[in-house]
Enzyme design. Structure first.
Site, PDB file in Angstrom:
ATOM      1  N   SER A 154      -7.829 -53.476 148.243  1.00  0.00           N
ATOM      2  CA  SER A 154      -9.080 -52.925 147.719  1.00  0.00           C
ATOM      3  C   SER A 154     -10.072 -54.058 147.573  1.00  0.00           C
ATOM      4  O   SER A 154      -9.704 -55.230 147.560  1.00  0.00           O
ATOM      5  CB  SER A 154      -8.861 -52.224 146.373  1.00  0.00           C
ATOM      6  OG  SER A 154      -8.396 -53.140 145.409  1.00  0.00           O
ATOM      7  N   CYS A 155     -11.333 -53.698 147.467  1.00  0.00           N
ATOM      8  CA  CYS A 155     -12.372 -54.716 147.374  1.00  0.00           C
ATOM      9  C   CYS A 155     -13.544 -54.139 146.594  1.00  0.00           C
ATOM     10  O   CYS A 155     -13.660 -52.910 146.440  1.00  0.00           O
ATOM     11  CB  CYS A 155     -12.808 -55.152 148.764  1.00  0.00           C
ATOM     12  SG  CYS A 155     -13.997 -56.521 148.776  1.00  0.00           S
ATOM     13  N   SER A 156     -14.391 -55.013 146.123  1.00  0.00           N
ATOM     14  CA  SER A 156     -15.601 -54.588 145.425  1.00  0.00           C
ATOM     15  C   SER A 156     -16.374 -53.577 146.263  1.00  0.00           C
ATOM     16  O   SER A 156     -16.538 -53.730 147.477  1.00  0.00           O
ATOM     17  CB  SER A 156     -16.485 -55.811 145.153  1.00  0.00           C
ATOM     18  OG  SER A 156     -17.783 -55.420 144.767  1.00  0.00           O
TER      19      SER A 156
END
Length: 278
Positions: free
Chosen positions: A176-178
């Site tokens: 996941s990422c910003s």
């Protein structure tokens, strides 16, 4: 001589065993989960604190999932929060914004560690992060935080292998990422854009797609899924089109390049991405 995964894991244990008390920046992803578990094994749960940070740029579900996982692992949890959309350097959404975002995070965690008597702040950066555009490495180094998986020379495949052997359920969890990573550089961040991509991705995920990105290009949504799922995505085109238009996108497109992390970095000049560690 090349080290085996087992040897790297032993080295990781040696690194952690001399740290006394540690605060782990815990996201619930596979990398930080391995750090948390191995710290608990080497130091004891009473000497490890899982700091789970709520942010406007990450999903609430990620925060809640991280808290639940740390509690299930028997590790003390500290719930905390940062306000990234109050920092103009982050709102501007330039390549340097990633540095300021990580600087805010590490400064916050350092303050908490000092207040609560923990010797080190640990994160989950791995060797693979050295091969991408990662301004956060500079912020990490400036803050004096420790990336123990990098210190042990561990790569993602090895991290997944070790986490699976430890019977931790997130061993195969997608990265996941910003949510800011879905918005092109130069387009200012705000809560509306963040909400649009968040809701769009969650809608498509509920349709059965576990790896998806919705890139925000003003009134155009650019959807990335894995190549094997592209045909299936088109089977849902009418409901996806309707939902994303309800969210404020006028046009909905599918990226023929498929799902890939960091696709917004593809437009950056080579001299920008090569300066990731400096």
């Amino acid at each position: 001589m090349r080290q085996t995964t087992m040897e790297k894991n032993q080295h990781l244990g040696q690194i952690l065993s001399g740290m006394d008390r540690v605060l782990v920046a815990f996201s619930g992803g596979v990398d930080s989960t391995l750090v948390l578990k191995r710290a608990e094994e080497e130091l004891g749960a009473e000497n490890v604190l899982a700091a789970v940070v709520a942010s406007e740029l990450f999903r609430e579900e990620e925060f809640d999932g991280a808290v639940k996982l740390a509690e299930e692992m028997g590790i003390p949890v500290l719930k905390t929060e940062i306000k990234e959309l109050e920092d103009e350097n982050i709102i501007e959404n330039t390549p340097d914004s990633w540095y300021y975002s990580k600087k805010l995070l590490y400064s916050h965690l350092n303050k908490l560690a000092e207040e609560k008597g923990y010797n080190y702040v640990l994160d989950g950066m791995i060797m693979d992060d050295m091969d991408d555009f990662r301004p956060g490495l500079k912020a990490r180094t400036e803050a004096g935080a420790r990336s123990v998986l990098q210190e042990a020379q561990l790569y993602k495949q090895e991290v997944r292998e070790l986490t699976r052997e430890l019977n931790i359920p997130v061993w195969n969890k997608p990265a996941s990422c910003s949510l800011a990573s879905r918005i092109p550089y130069g387009t200012k961040l705000d809560k509306t854009k963040i909400s649009q991509v968040d809701q769009a991705e969650k809608f498509i995920i509920r349709l059965g797609f576990d790896m998806v990105r919705v890139r925000h290009h003003g009134d155009v949504a650019r959807i990335e899924v894995t190549p094997e799922n592209a045909a299936n995505l088109l089977e849902h085109k009418d409901e996806i089109q309707l939902k994303l238009q309800e969210l404020g996108f006028h046009y909905v497109s599918v990226d023929l390049g498929g799902y890939r992390t960091g696709s917004m970095n593809e437009v950056l000049p080579a001299d920008t991405t090569s300066a990731k560690i400096s």
